[in-house]
Scaffold this active site. Structure first.
Site, PDB file in Angstrom:
ATOM      1  N   HIS A 271      -8.813  22.660   0.068  1.00  0.00           N
ATOM      2  CA  HIS A 271      -7.965  23.077   1.190  1.00  0.00           C
ATOM      3  C   HIS A 271      -6.743  23.847   0.715  1.00  0.00           C
ATOM      4  O   HIS A 271      -6.182  23.535  -0.335  1.00  0.00           O
ATOM      5  CB  HIS A 271      -7.477  21.852   1.980  1.00  0.00           C
ATOM      6  CG  HIS A 271      -8.575  21.178   2.721  1.00  0.00           C
ATOM      7  ND1 HIS A 271      -8.533  19.844   3.049  1.00  0.00           N
ATOM      8  CD2 HIS A 271      -9.752  21.644   3.196  1.00  0.00           C
ATOM      9  CE1 HIS A 271      -9.634  19.527   3.710  1.00  0.00           C
ATOM     10  NE2 HIS A 271     -10.382  20.598   3.804  1.00  0.00           N
ATOM     11  N   LYS A 291       2.017   2.006   0.907  1.00  0.00           N
ATOM     12  CA  LYS A 291       1.803   0.568   0.705  1.00  0.00           C
ATOM     13  C   LYS A 291       3.109  -0.187   0.914  1.00  0.00           C
ATOM     14  O   LYS A 291       3.152  -1.227   1.585  1.00  0.00           O
ATOM     15  CB  LYS A 291       1.246   0.331  -0.696  1.00  0.00           C
ATOM     16  CG  LYS A 291       0.613  -1.033  -0.834  1.00  0.00           C
ATOM     17  CD  LYS A 291      -0.137  -1.166  -2.142  1.00  0.00           C
ATOM     18  CE  LYS A 291      -0.731  -2.555  -2.278  1.00  0.00           C
ATOM     19  NZ  LYS A 291      -2.045  -2.678  -1.689  1.00  0.00           N
ATOM     20  N   GLU A 292       4.189   0.376   0.356  1.00  0.00           N
ATOM     21  CA  GLU A 292       5.505  -0.272   0.489  1.00  0.00           C
ATOM     22  C   GLU A 292       5.943  -0.383   1.948  1.00  0.00           C
ATOM     23  O   GLU A 292       6.677  -1.283   2.316  1.00  0.00           O
ATOM     24  CB  GLU A 292       6.554   0.524  -0.300  1.00  0.00           C
ATOM     25  CG  GLU A 292       6.469   0.241  -1.790  1.00  0.00           C
ATOM     26  CD  GLU A 292       7.362   1.167  -2.616  1.00  0.00           C
ATOM     27  OE1 GLU A 292       7.269   1.107  -3.841  1.00  0.00           O
ATOM     28  OE2 GLU A 292       8.130   1.967  -2.010  1.00  0.00           O
ATOM     29  N   ALA A 293       5.474   0.561   2.764  1.00  0.00           N
ATOM     30  CA  ALA A 293       5.869   0.552   4.187  1.00  0.00           C
ATOM     31  C   ALA A 293       5.004  -0.401   5.014  1.00  0.00           C
ATOM     32  O   ALA A 293       5.156  -0.485   6.228  1.00  0.00           O
ATOM     33  CB  ALA A 293       5.773   1.961   4.745  1.00  0.00           C
ATOM     34  N   GLY A 294       4.090  -1.104   4.370  1.00  0.00           N
ATOM     35  CA  GLY A 294       3.275  -2.084   5.092  1.00  0.00           C
ATOM     36  C   GLY A 294       1.943  -1.541   5.567  1.00  0.00           C
ATOM     37  O   GLY A 294       1.222  -2.198   6.317  1.00  0.00           O
ATOM     38  N   VAL A 297      -3.244  -0.086   2.187  1.00  0.00           N
ATOM     39  CA  VAL A 297      -3.686   0.959   1.259  1.00  0.00           C
ATOM     40  C   VAL A 297      -4.630   0.323   0.237  1.00  0.00           C
ATOM     41  O   VAL A 297      -4.251  -0.644  -0.431  1.00  0.00           O
ATOM     42  CB  VAL A 297      -2.480   1.604   0.533  1.00  0.00           C
ATOM     43  CG1 VAL A 297      -2.947   2.686  -0.432  1.00  0.00           C
ATOM     44  CG2 VAL A 297      -1.490   2.176   1.534  1.00  0.00           C
ATOM     45  N   PRO A 298      -5.860   0.804   0.134  1.00  0.00           N
ATOM     46  CA  PRO A 298      -6.781   0.202  -0.840  1.00  0.00           C
ATOM     47  C   PRO A 298      -6.382   0.566  -2.276  1.00  0.00           C
ATOM     48  O   PRO A 298      -5.560   1.459  -2.484  1.00  0.00           O
ATOM     49  CB  PRO A 298      -8.126   0.821  -0.473  1.00  0.00           C
ATOM     50  CG  PRO A 298      -7.789   2.109   0.187  1.00  0.00           C
ATOM     51  CD  PRO A 298      -6.452   1.941   0.844  1.00  0.00           C
ATOM     52  N   SER A 300      -8.466   1.817  -4.433  1.00  0.00           N
ATOM     53  CA  SER A 300      -9.088   3.134  -4.648  1.00  0.00           C
ATOM     54  C   SER A 300      -9.917   3.467  -3.415  1.00  0.00           C
ATOM     55  O   SER A 300     -10.108   2.612  -2.545  1.00  0.00           O
ATOM     56  CB  SER A 300      -9.995   3.098  -5.887  1.00  0.00           C
ATOM     57  OG  SER A 300     -11.179   2.396  -5.551  1.00  0.00           O
TER      58      SER A 300
END
Ligand code: ACO
Ligand code: LMR
Length: 603
Positions: A271, A291-294, A297-298, A300
């Site tokens: 892209h 992730k830090e924001a909740g 997030v896996p 991978s």
């Protein structure tokens, strides 16, 4: 706050038959009441419609040359699917934005110049129009509306549970990964409620946050999945919205492109927007921040299915997501045959044949109150005209039914009958005389007088114009009728119109022309053909036909058809007269012929 509903209809810019057929197959599968494509804009096509399958049957989707025409004819269609090439996609979008009436515009082309794309997107935002793309396969509201090729084939769509609404709101950049994720969500959860692939260009119209905020308000969406990618900072807007409490539903997210860090220099993925210009634009940085924001997030991409399954199960256990009953679907037949002929006026398949939808018995007998004018209005114009108009049609037919044995057509029919030919053969020879001089000047009269009136020509200007055209004015002149010997048929028609028509503006104009022509020669009256042609235009105008539709009637020869039908009655009368009288073969008297043949010896 859903992006699309089961009633959403689109105007498809470009006659992209495969993509449109896929949309209609989808519609049929999910049992939509109306097709999702209401019109096609095909600027270079001379056709009026394109046939598509709708299940086992075929439907006609109208074709227009411009977006403005399509929108005027289908004002309810508030989605524009812009399948123009990258050279024209910008202009098409801007024109649609200026026209107004579109809620969503999807742009498939890749490579619109970035400066133009930014301006276009900003203009759309100002006008509260959601732009999906550029460089996208679009979006879908499962069970309601699907854009073009998203989701792939109908088999793939059903396998990915895209035929009915699930619980996930899905936003990706990539179309390929959109399909992949739909499948993963179908396997690990209950499918998606709404999904948009926002497109791969650097400057796309609606961005992640726009779509997620809309999905937050859509009660069908219970959780959301965002698939971002390396490059850009749009994911941080989502983080901010979560922190500010604007997004409260669970969000699962992953940013692809984590591999970029293994390369020495910045990597440009497929892209245009997929390239990190700063540390915070890398996939890793964005994944950590999310992730830090909740956000869920896996570790991978491979772990994404498990995370989806976890969130789904949790919401299900809480009763936020409930089991979805599988709807009944239609199955698109594997083998379909395209029809050769189309009929839009009558149907003989049921117990009783219909004229434009009206059973014959509802118009045939006197107790129905309907006459031959009603039958003509149904079969020729597919409309039920008001009484004054059907009575005018009947007045015309009765008025032109015959004008004695000496006129061109009756003469021909009589001679043919006397040569021993059948009714139909004799009739046809009479009909073949109808043309620009005899009985067939009705279309021409309507055409030229309408032209003069449309262009505000004064009578002298009109006469000059016709001289330039090199033809006698159709509808003017008669062999035996004149000012001194007026044609009472013309008087009858004029009186009828004056009494019953809402307006007779073209007739009024024609009468001013007649004043001028009769001042030159007294047989140059407005004749019966002219009066009929001109009054038919007045009738159609009063019936609110557009000028374009009236011009089309004229061009296709509709007006002469009134004379053809009416005069057939007289011709048949003359043929039957000959048969009744058992008249012998006719030979024209030789003394009525001027022989002017040269002598061979003089050659
Ligand atoms: N517009 C302008 N001038 C005309 C027209 C006309 N419609 N009709 C005749 N003229 C002029 C001719 O140019 C000619 O002029 P000239 O003497 O200076 O040379 C003169 O009038 C006589 O012409 P003719 O063709 O001999 O006229 P005639 O009276 O024999 O023809 C006809 C009658 C054929 C109907 C003719 O007027 C005409 O062609 N009209 C237009 C076609 C039309 O309306 N036909 C339908 C008639 S009604 C019916 O058939 C049911
Ligand atoms: C007709 O109706 O046939 C006539 O107007 C033509 C004619 O020559 O009388």
């Amino acid at each position: 706050m859903a992006l699309f509903t089961r009633d959403t209809q689109a105007i498809f810019w470009n006659n992209n038959k495969t993509a449109i057929q896929r949309m209609l197959d989808y519609d049929y599968t999910i049992k939509r009441e109306t097709p999702s494509v209401a019109a096609i804009v095909a600027p270079t096509s001379g056709n009026k419609f394109e046939k598509f399958f709708y299940g086992p049957d075929e439907i006609m989707v109208p074709l227009y040359k411009t977006t403005a025409d399509a929108k005027a004819a289908q004002p309810q269609a508030d989605v524009l699917l812009n399948f123009a090439s990258f050279r024209t996609a910008y202009d098409v979008t801007m024109e649609a934005l200026n026209l107004g009436g579109f809620k969503t515009i999807m742009i498939t082309a890749e490579g619109i110049p970035e400066r133009l794309a930014r301006g276009m997107n900003a203009f759309a935002r100002e006008n509260d129009v959601t732009v999906i793309g550029p460089a996208t396969v679009g979006g879908i509201a499962p069970g309601a509306f699907k854009i073009a090729n998203i989701g792939g084939t109908i088999e793939n769509i059903v396998n990915s549970k895209l035929h009915r609404a699930g619980s996930c709101g899905l936003v990706t950049r990539s179309g390929g990964l959109f399909n992949e994720l739909s499948n993963i969500i179908a396997i690990n959860a209950d499918g998606i409620a709404e999904g948009v692939a926002i497109g791969g260009d650097r400057f796309v119209g609606s961005v992640f946050i726009d779509n997620l905020l809309r999905m937050e308000k859509n009660p069908q969406v219970k959780y959301m999945l965002l698939l971002g990618e390396v490059g850009g900072t749009e994911e941080y807007k989502v983080i901010d919205a979560i922190k500010e409490g604007k997004i409260t539903k669970p969000v699962i997210a992953w940013c692809i492109g984590t591999i970029a860090k293994y390369y020495d220099s910045g990597v440009q993925f497929g892209h245009a927007g997929a390239s990190a210009n700063a540390e915070r634009e890398t996939a890793d940085a964005k994944n950590i921040a999310m992730k830090e924001a909740g956000i869920h997030v896996p570790v991978s991409f491979n772990d994404l299915p498990e995370v989806i399954n976890g969130v789904y199960k949790e919401l299900h256990a809480k009763g936020i997501i409930t089991d979805i009953p599988e709807p009944e679907m239609n199955v698109v037949p594997k083998i379909r045959r395209s029809k050769e002929f189309i009929c839009t006026i009558s149907d003989d398949r049921g117990d009783e044949a219909t004229y434009a939808g009206f059973p014959i018995s509802s118009v045939a007998t006197p107790d129905t109150g309907k006459g031959i004018g009603d039958v003509i209005s149904l079969l020729w114009f597919k409309k039920q005209y008001p009484k004054w108009a059907t009575e005018f049609i009947e007045t015309v037919l009765k008025t032109v039914a015959d004008h004695g044995p000496a006129v061109s057509g009756a003469h021909n029919a009589k001679v043919t009958a006397r040569a021993g030919k059948s009714v139909v053969e004799s009739l046809v020879t009479g009909l073949l005389t109808i043309g620009p001089r005899f009985g067939g000047a009705i279309d021409g009269a309507a055409q030229y007088f309408k032209y003069a009136d449309d262009n505000n020509l004064t009578p002298p200007e009109f006469l000059k114009y016709m001289k330039g055209e090199g033809v006698p004015i159709p509808g003017i002149g008669h062999r035996i009728k004149s000012l001194k010997n007026p044609d009472l048929r013309v008087e009858g028609l004029k009186n009828f119109a004056k009494e019953h028509f809402p307006s007779t503006s073209l007739l009024d104009y024609a009468l001013t022309v007649e004043q001028l022509t009769t001042s030159k020669k007294e047989n140059l009256i407005l004749n019966v053909d002219g009066t009929i042609g001109i009054l038919m235009v007045d009738m159609w105008r009063a019936l609110n036909y557009s000028e374009e539709e009236i011009n089309e009637f004229i061009e296709s020869g509709t007006l002469n058809a009134f004379f053809i039908v009416g005069r057939s009655i007289g011709f048949i009368g003359h043929v039957l007269d000959e048969k009744r009288l058992a008249m012998p073969m006719y030979r024209h008297p030789m003394d009525d012929i001027l022989y002017d043949v040269q002598k061979a010896e003089k050659l």
